[in-house]
Motif scaffolding. Structure first.
Motif, PDB file in Angstrom:
ATOM      1  N   GLU A 128       0.839  -1.202   0.000  1.00 42.66           N
ATOM      2  CA  GLU A 128       0.000   0.000   0.000  1.00 42.66           C
ATOM      3  C   GLU A 128       0.873   1.251   0.000  1.00 42.66           C
ATOM      4  OE1 GLU A 128      -4.009  -1.286   2.291  1.00 42.66           O
ATOM      5  OE2 GLU A 128      -2.207  -1.304   3.536  1.00 42.66           O
ATOM      6  N   LEU A 129       0.877   1.948  -1.114  1.00 43.28           N
ATOM      7  CA  LEU A 129       1.719   3.135  -1.284  1.00 43.28           C
ATOM      8  C   LEU A 129       1.085   4.399  -0.709  1.00 43.28           C
ATOM      9  CD1 LEU A 129       2.950   2.393  -4.907  1.00 43.28           C
ATOM     10  CD2 LEU A 129       4.356   2.381  -2.836  1.00 43.28           C
ATOM     11  N   ALA A 130      -0.122   4.285  -0.228  1.00 41.72           N
ATOM     12  CA  ALA A 130      -0.791   5.420   0.411  1.00 41.72           C
ATOM     13  C   ALA A 130      -1.692   4.896   1.518  1.00 41.72           C
ATOM     14  CB  ALA A 130      -1.621   6.208  -0.610  1.00 41.72           C
ATOM     15  N   ASN A 131      -1.646   5.555   2.657  1.00 43.01           N
ATOM     16  CA  ASN A 131      -2.487   5.201   3.806  1.00 43.01           C
ATOM     17  C   ASN A 131      -2.461   3.708   4.139  1.00 43.01           C
ATOM     18  OD1 ASN A 131      -3.341   7.942   3.908  1.00 43.01           O
ATOM     19  ND2 ASN A 131      -4.950   7.506   2.409  1.00 43.01           N
ATOM     20  N   PRO A 132      -1.278   3.135   4.341  1.00 44.80           N
ATOM     21  CA  PRO A 132      -1.202   1.698   4.647  1.00 44.80           C
ATOM     22  C   PRO A 132      -1.925   1.368   5.952  1.00 44.80           C
ATOM     23  CG  PRO A 132       0.897   2.795   5.085  1.00 44.80           C
ATOM     24  CD  PRO A 132       0.047   3.784   4.365  1.00 44.80           C
ATOM     25  N   LEU A 133      -2.823   0.408   5.890  1.00 47.50           N
ATOM     26  CA  LEU A 133      -3.711   0.119   7.022  1.00 47.50           C
ATOM     27  C   LEU A 133      -2.978  -0.475   8.223  1.00 47.50           C
ATOM     28  CD1 LEU A 133      -6.835  -1.282   5.126  1.00 47.50           C
ATOM     29  CD2 LEU A 133      -6.439   1.031   6.015  1.00 47.50           C
ATOM     30  N   GLY A 134      -1.792  -1.039   8.014  1.00 48.18           N
ATOM     31  CA  GLY A 134      -1.055  -1.619   9.132  1.00 48.18           C
ATOM     32  C   GLY A 134      -0.325  -0.589   9.966  1.00 48.18           C
ATOM     33  N   ALA A 135      -0.306   0.655   9.523  1.00 42.46           N
ATOM     34  CA  ALA A 135       0.430   1.704  10.219  1.00 42.46           C
ATOM     35  C   ALA A 135      -0.344   2.242  11.414  1.00 42.46           C
ATOM     36  CB  ALA A 135       0.739   2.847   9.249  1.00 42.46           C
ATOM     37  N   GLU A 139      -2.623   7.764   7.469  1.00 45.11           N
ATOM     38  CA  GLU A 139      -2.468   8.945   6.611  1.00 45.11           C
ATOM     39  C   GLU A 139      -1.130   9.651   6.799  1.00 45.11           C
ATOM     40  OE1 GLU A 139      -5.154  10.112  10.139  1.00 45.11           O
ATOM     41  OE2 GLU A 139      -4.770   8.382   8.833  1.00 45.11           O
ATOM     42  N   LEU A 140      -0.394   9.318   7.877  1.00 46.25           N
ATOM     43  CA  LEU A 140       0.910   9.935   8.131  1.00 46.25           C
ATOM     44  C   LEU A 140       2.057   8.926   8.019  1.00 46.25           C
ATOM     45  CD1 LEU A 140       0.041  12.213  11.206  1.00 46.25           C
ATOM     46  CD2 LEU A 140       0.188  12.880   8.792  1.00 46.25           C
ATOM     47  N   ALA A 141       1.734   7.713   7.606  1.00 51.07           N
ATOM     48  CA  ALA A 141       2.740   6.643   7.550  1.00 51.07           C
ATOM     49  C   ALA A 141       3.830   6.931   6.528  1.00 51.07           C
ATOM     50  CB  ALA A 141       2.065   5.318   7.231  1.00 51.07           C
ATOM     51  N   LEU A 142       5.010   6.404   6.800  1.00 47.54           N
ATOM     52  CA  LEU A 142       6.176   6.608   5.937  1.00 47.54           C
ATOM     53  C   LEU A 142       6.616   5.326   5.237  1.00 47.54           C
ATOM     54  CD1 LEU A 142       8.033   8.952   8.406  1.00 47.54           C
ATOM     55  CD2 LEU A 142       6.918   9.617   6.268  1.00 47.54           C
ATOM     56  N   GLY A 162      -2.069  -7.936  10.113  1.00 47.35           N
ATOM     57  CA  GLY A 162      -2.000  -8.195   8.678  1.00 47.35           C
ATOM     58  C   GLY A 162      -0.586  -8.369   8.160  1.00 47.35           C
ATOM     59  N   GLN A 163       0.397  -8.518   9.049  1.00 47.74           N
ATOM     60  CA  GLN A 163       1.798  -8.713   8.623  1.00 47.74           C
ATOM     61  C   GLN A 163       1.875  -9.861   7.621  1.00 47.74           C
ATOM     62  OE1 GLN A 163       4.604  -6.895  10.370  1.00 47.74           O
ATOM     63  NE2 GLN A 163       5.479  -7.413   8.385  1.00 47.74           N
TER      64      GLN A 163
END
Length: 319
Positions: A128-135, A139-142, A162-163
């Motif tokens: 997920e290149l945007a808003n990865p749900l595992g973070a 919305e602020l994930a890197l 979800g790893q």
């Protein structure tokens, strides 16, 4: 009156057998050559992948005070991984290289070697290149923290919901911890190994004793022997801090030397084993609590970092 006999054209049995024998001979001659050409092509592609990853690390470093990706520095606000108590616990392989995927430096297909021998490794196609749900805060994930380097990541302490259960990164890298942390930088050193095909485990060492494969699943039976080598010997690609990549026939290449300070003068300078955390003093295998106090080359994948103070424990993945 003369009669005309009709002669049917075609191969006799003997002629057919001769043709078959010639074809079999040609196949026998050509197959080894085709196999060698295929291996050379795979090796070339794998070398290109390692070089591209090295170059992406160098580009990252050029914008980050010459330091290669370190999640503990990138995610100081804990937007990607929740506060683990000690920020450096984030500096495991999966997070390091997930940063490079997330910023567009490398695609996930480049993270899997062309001759990956372990069936538990595969391209991570759900990145997920945007808003990865595992973070922690999507919305602020890197980076996408569900990206795994190896199959053991899913059961590690900082695994996220979800790893991914499979391994998504084929290569070993310099351990960016302790005294080796200085090597995790854009030093341009032509003799500083930083990225390679994964390797097996070894025993022996100490003084000038040879390194031999351990007699277990991670040594003599290691999957990594089949990456570019044979069932009995590791051979593979090694990338260095000046971004060049070379094919090495030994885990302790002759050009990768280290000076072990407590050995006799004639033994001090010896080839450095890429996959052994050697004691800088006597070339023996460093104990677990002394691993981070060594400076020699040590390329592995990190699954987990734990402990506190001077008792930091590093869990290494080997297969």
């Amino acid at each position: 009156m003369m009669t005309k006999t009709n002669r049917k054209s075609g191969f006799t049995l003997i002629e057919l057998l001769v043709v078959i024998a010639i074809i079999a001979l040609l196949i026998g001659i050509l197959l080894p050559a085709l196999g060698k050409a295929r291996r050379s092509a795979q090796q070339l592609k794998d070398s290109t992948q390692i070089r591209n990853i090295l170059q992406s690390m160098a580009v990252f470093a050029s914008n980050n005070k010459d330091t290669y990706p370190l999640p503990s520095r990138v995610d100081k606000a804990h937007n990607t991984i929740q506060d683990p108590g000690t920020n450096s616990f984030k500096d495991v392989t999966r997070n390091i290289f997930s940063i490079l995927v997330f910023d567009g430096s490398i695609p996930t297909e480049m993270c899997i070697g062309t001759t990956e021998p372990n069936g538990q490794f595969e391209q991570y196609k759900e990145y997920e290149l945007a808003n990865p749900l595992g973070a922690a805060i999507p919305e602020l994930a890197l980076w996408d923290p569900k990206f795994s380097a190896n199959p053991s990541d899913a059961s590690s302490a900082l695994a996220v919901a979800g790893q991914n259960q499979s391994g998504n990164f084929s290569y070993a890298h310099t351990i960016p911890l302790g005294k080796r942390k200085a090597l995790w930088a854009n030093t341009f050193g032509a003799t500083e190994a930083s990225l390679s095909n994964r390797g097996p485990t070894y025993e022996g060492g100490g003084g000038s004793n040879p390194w031999t494969l351990t007699q277990d699943a991670t040594g003599e039976q290691s999957n990594t022997l089949l990456t570019h080598g044979s069932r009995s010997k590791w051979e593979g690609l090694v990338g260095f801090n000046d971004a060049h990549v070379s094919f090495e026939n030994e885990a302790d290449p002759e050009k990768l030397i280290f000076t072990f300070i407590d050995l006799q003068d004639e033994e001090k300078t010896q080839p450095d084993n890429l996959f052994v955390s050697e004691d800088d003093a006597d070339r023996s295998i460093a104990s677990a609590n002394e691993t981070l106090n060594q400076r020699n080359a040590y390329l592995r994948q990190i699954t987990e970092i734990s402990g506190s103070g001077s008792n930091i424990n590093v869990t290494i993945f080997v297969d």
